[in-house]
Scaffold this motif. Structure first.
Motif, PDB file in Angstrom:
ATOM      1  N   GLU A  69       0.797   4.049  -2.877  1.00 45.64           N
ATOM      2  CA  GLU A  69       0.421   5.414  -2.523  1.00 45.64           C
ATOM      3  C   GLU A  69       1.497   6.414  -2.932  1.00 45.64           C
ATOM      4  O   GLU A  69       1.203   7.493  -3.452  1.00 45.64           O
TER       5      GLU A  69
ATOM      6  N   ALA B 132       1.320   6.818  -6.602  1.00 48.27           N
ATOM      7  CA  ALA B 132       0.133   7.601  -6.967  1.00 48.27           C
ATOM      8  C   ALA B 132       0.335   9.078  -6.632  1.00 48.27           C
ATOM      9  O   ALA B 132      -0.053   9.957  -7.403  1.00 48.27           O
ATOM     10  N   ASP B 133       0.954   9.365  -5.475  1.00 51.12           N
ATOM     11  CA  ASP B 133       1.204  10.755  -5.090  1.00 51.12           C
ATOM     12  C   ASP B 133       2.152  11.433  -6.074  1.00 51.12           C
ATOM     13  O   ASP B 133       1.994  12.614  -6.403  1.00 51.12           O
TER      14      ASP B 133
ATOM     15  N   GLY C  11       0.822  -1.215   0.000  1.00 56.82           N
ATOM     16  CA  GLY C  11       0.000   0.000   0.000  1.00 56.82           C
ATOM     17  C   GLY C  11       0.846   1.251   0.000  1.00 56.82           C
ATOM     18  O   GLY C  11       0.525   2.239  -0.681  1.00 56.82           O
ATOM     19  N   LEU C  12       1.955   1.232   0.766  1.00 56.45           N
ATOM     20  CA  LEU C  12       2.836   2.397   0.843  1.00 56.45           C
ATOM     21  C   LEU C  12       3.474   2.689  -0.508  1.00 56.45           C
ATOM     22  O   LEU C  12       3.511   3.845  -0.960  1.00 56.45           O
TER      23      LEU C  12
ATOM     24  N   ARG D 242      -4.237   3.566  -7.801  1.00 57.77           N
ATOM     25  CA  ARG D 242      -4.174   2.687  -6.628  1.00 57.77           C
ATOM     26  C   ARG D 242      -5.010   1.433  -6.822  1.00 57.77           C
ATOM     27  O   ARG D 242      -4.555   0.321  -6.571  1.00 57.77           O
ATOM     28  N   ASP D 243      -6.233   1.601  -7.287  1.00 57.55           N
ATOM     29  CA  ASP D 243      -7.123   0.458  -7.437  1.00 57.55           C
ATOM     30  C   ASP D 243      -6.694  -0.456  -8.580  1.00 57.55           C
ATOM     31  O   ASP D 243      -6.748  -1.685  -8.471  1.00 57.55           O
TER      32      ASP D 243
ATOM     33  N   GLN E  92       0.199  12.294  -8.974  1.00 55.86           N
ATOM     34  CA  GLN E  92      -0.700  13.413  -8.663  1.00 55.86           C
ATOM     35  C   GLN E  92       0.026  14.742  -8.823  1.00 55.86           C
ATOM     36  O   GLN E  92      -0.536  15.713  -9.348  1.00 55.86           O
TER      37      GLN E  92
ATOM     38  N   ASN F 277      -5.570   9.457  -8.410  1.00 56.07           N
ATOM     39  CA  ASN F 277      -4.840   8.561  -7.521  1.00 56.07           C
ATOM     40  C   ASN F 277      -5.599   7.269  -7.307  1.00 56.07           C
ATOM     41  O   ASN F 277      -5.024   6.184  -7.248  1.00 56.07           O
ATOM     42  N   GLY F 278      -6.932   7.391  -7.146  1.00 51.98           N
ATOM     43  CA  GLY F 278      -7.754   6.214  -6.889  1.00 51.98           C
ATOM     44  C   GLY F 278      -7.677   5.206  -8.013  1.00 51.98           C
ATOM     45  O   GLY F 278      -7.603   3.991  -7.775  1.00 51.98           O
TER      46      GLY F 278
ATOM     47  N   GLY G 170      -8.838  13.467  -5.746  1.00 49.79           N
ATOM     48  CA  GLY G 170      -8.022  12.259  -5.623  1.00 49.79           C
ATOM     49  C   GLY G 170      -8.461  11.122  -6.528  1.00 49.79           C
ATOM     50  O   GLY G 170      -8.013   9.986  -6.355  1.00 49.79           O
TER      51      GLY G 170
END
Length: 557
Positions: free
Chosen positions: A56, A59-60, A52-53, A108-109, A63, A104-105, A101
């Motif tokens: 994220e 994704a950041d 997850g890290l 991430r997904d 972004q 990012n979603g 977001g």
């Protein structure tokens, strides 16, 4: 892979516990399988955290890149697009997608949840199929409605948000009335703050009511889906119980089946929900990319601009704002010779400011053309052209920066040239501010800087325009916040200092008209008169009417 391994280790743990209860088995084996299960649980959660890290962080990073692209787009958008309500709605939707977001979603997904959930489904399905294939269709049927519900509600939600773009912009504007110190002061003084608050409340309620109705439908759909999922879980328990009672599986497997079914059901639900949500999220992302893909301002055909040799000529120039029915400027023909000082005069709404933007090539002509010598302004290389131009806008910017930066903003390469900055301040009549604040003091109270009056801000804007070495300077209502007598004093200095420049001064005041070479009087978007001060007075037309009405402003008491 851990859910399958966890299911198998849990089955062994339950089986060993049952054997001990029945008088067989050993506590050592029970402890061994207990530790195995605990280690798998801890390691699984640790890896989920790391995964997850990483996702994220990735994704950041994207972004930040998407925000950068948005800034680049805003910097290169044709200025006329900022006048187009349709483009502003597109910008609102793009910003909403960006800052909510959603981008990012999707990352991430797509790269996290899908891969992890698919592996979970495959491995857990393989384990459960060893005991009974009926577990698999039972799981799918119990969560399948989530996909359908997400697909339908997601489409509805997207179209509602798309339709609400203009209302959302209005809501942001009304909120801005309470966060801008200038408008807050005026609202308080007028006693209209409650009315403005009422307008904001009404707009907020309209937006929220539409969203609330959609959320209500969504909640009902989820309630139905959750009910079916719970029924499916109950059916799983019943199936596992039947398999245990008829001896197909033992007690350990019974407990593991129930736990594994929850994992399988959760992973399948996640995949189906994502599949239903993805079209909506991609539609929102499409709004972002539709905006990013809008045409940008071109730099012309590449014709290098070496400076004005002869004249600027407007030939039949007309202009109409986007979404407007009437022309703001109609069939204007005007000639500005090199080194000439011309005043474009007229009452508010006569088209003066729009004409200045057409002269500078900031807006494209709807009809006719603006020529610099023999080349249309639209075909000039923007970088070489704007190096020769200086402008003081009617709605100038009050930079909450230092006095030095406020002046040098028009030629930032000379930020350290104290002598030139000081000279521009003196020419604009800002000696007092220079002595009181100094070049490096911050202006404006927003960040604790010095208070500056409206008239001083306007003089700063004039000084900024004078600071730049340019051959053409356009000043739009440069002294509207100043006393008419002070206006005349400043403009007299300006005309003297701009003796080698071509100057276009837009105004609704007549005080400067004795100082310029030529006056063009505008009315209803057209040029009503062109001539000198004395010649236009003798004609007794529109200019004479304006001059007579304002003459008393420029008399010393």
């Amino acid at each position: 892979m851990f859910p399958a391994f966890t299911a198998l280790s849990l089955a062994s743990l339950f089986k060993e516990a049952y054997n001990i209860q029945q008088g067989g088995g050993t506590s050592g084996k029970l402890l061994f399988w207990g530790l195995i299960y605990l280690a798998a649980y801890v390691l699984n959660n640790f890896l989920i955290f790391i995964t997850g890290l990483v996702i994220e962080l990735g994704a950041d990073k994207r972004q930040v890149h998407y925000r950068y692209l948005m800034c680049v787009k805003l910097a290169h958008m044709p200025l006329i697009d900022f006048e187009d309500a349709r483009i502003r709605d597109m910008q609102q939707r793009a910003e909403e997608c960006l800052y909510s977001g959603r981008m990012n979603g999707i990352i991430r997904d797509s790269f996290g949840m899908v891969i992890i959930s698919l592996l979970n489904i495959i491995t857990v399905s393989a384990v459960m199929a060893r005991y009974s294939l009926w577990f698999l269709p039972l799981c799918i049927v119990s969560v399948l409605p989530y996909s359908v519900a997400r697909l339908i509600r997601g489409r509805e939600f997207y179209y509602i948000k798309r339709k609400m773009a203009k209302k959302s912009r209005r809501l942001g504007y009304l909120w801005g009335l309470f966060t801008d110190r200038r408008t807050v002061k005026e609202l308080r003084a007028l006693g209209a703050d409650d009315y403005a608050f009422g307008k904001w409340t009404q707009c907020r309620d309209e937006v929220q009511d539409e969203l609330w109705e959609q959320n209500r439908k969504d909640a009902v759909s989820l309630l139905f889906c959750d009910a079916l999922r719970i029924i499916g879980y109950g059916a799983c328990i019943a199936l596992a119980l039947v398999l245990t009672l008829n001896g197909t599986v033992d007690v350990g497997v019974f407990g593991a089946c129930i736990a594994a079914f929850l994992t399988l059901q959760s992973a399948t639900r996640g995949i189906l929900v994502l599949g239903g949500e993805l079209p909506k999220e991609l539609a929102f992302s499409g709004d972002y990319f539709d905006y990013i893909d809008l045409p940008e301002e071109t730099s012309g055909s590449g014709t290098h601009y070496a400076g004005l040799r002869d004249k600027i000529e407007l030939r039949g120039v007309s202009f109409k704002y986007p979404n407007a029915e009437k022309y703001a400027v109609k069939n204007v023909a005007l000639e500005i010779r090199r080194g000439e000082k011309i005043a474009i005069l007229g009452e508010n709404g006569s088209g003066k400011t729009t004409l200045s933007k057409l002269i500078l090539g900031l807006y494209p002509c709807s009809g006719g053309s603006v020529f610099y010598d023999d080349e249309t302004v639209g075909n000039l290389d923007r970088q070489s052209f704007y190096k020769t131009v200086s402008a003081v806008a009617q709605n100038f910017t009050q930079y909450k920066l230092t006095l030095r930066e406020n002046i040098a903003m028009s030629d930032i390469d000379k930020l350290g040239d104290d002598e030139k900055i000081t000279d521009a301040l003196r020419r604009a009549g800002l000696e007092d501010l220079l002595v009181r604040a100094g070049l490096d003091s911050e202006l404006g109270t927003a960040f604790g800087g010095s208070e500056v009056s409206g008239g001083q801000w306007q003089k700063i804007a004039i000084a900024r325009g004078l600071f730049r070495d340019s051959e053409l300077i356009v000043m739009d209502e440069p002294t509207s916040a100043l006393d008419p007598l002070i206006e005349t004093e400043i403009l007299t200095k300006f005309i003297e200092l701009a003796k080698d420049k071509t100057a276009v001064i837009i105004s609704h005041r007549v005080g400067l008209c004795c100082l310029v070479d030529k006056i063009a009087v505008m009315k209803d978007g057209e040029i009503a008169e062109i001539g000198t001060h004395d010649g236009l007075l003798a004609q007794g037309g529109e200019y004479a009417r304006l001059f007579t009405a304002q003459e008393k402003w420029y008399r010393e008491e």
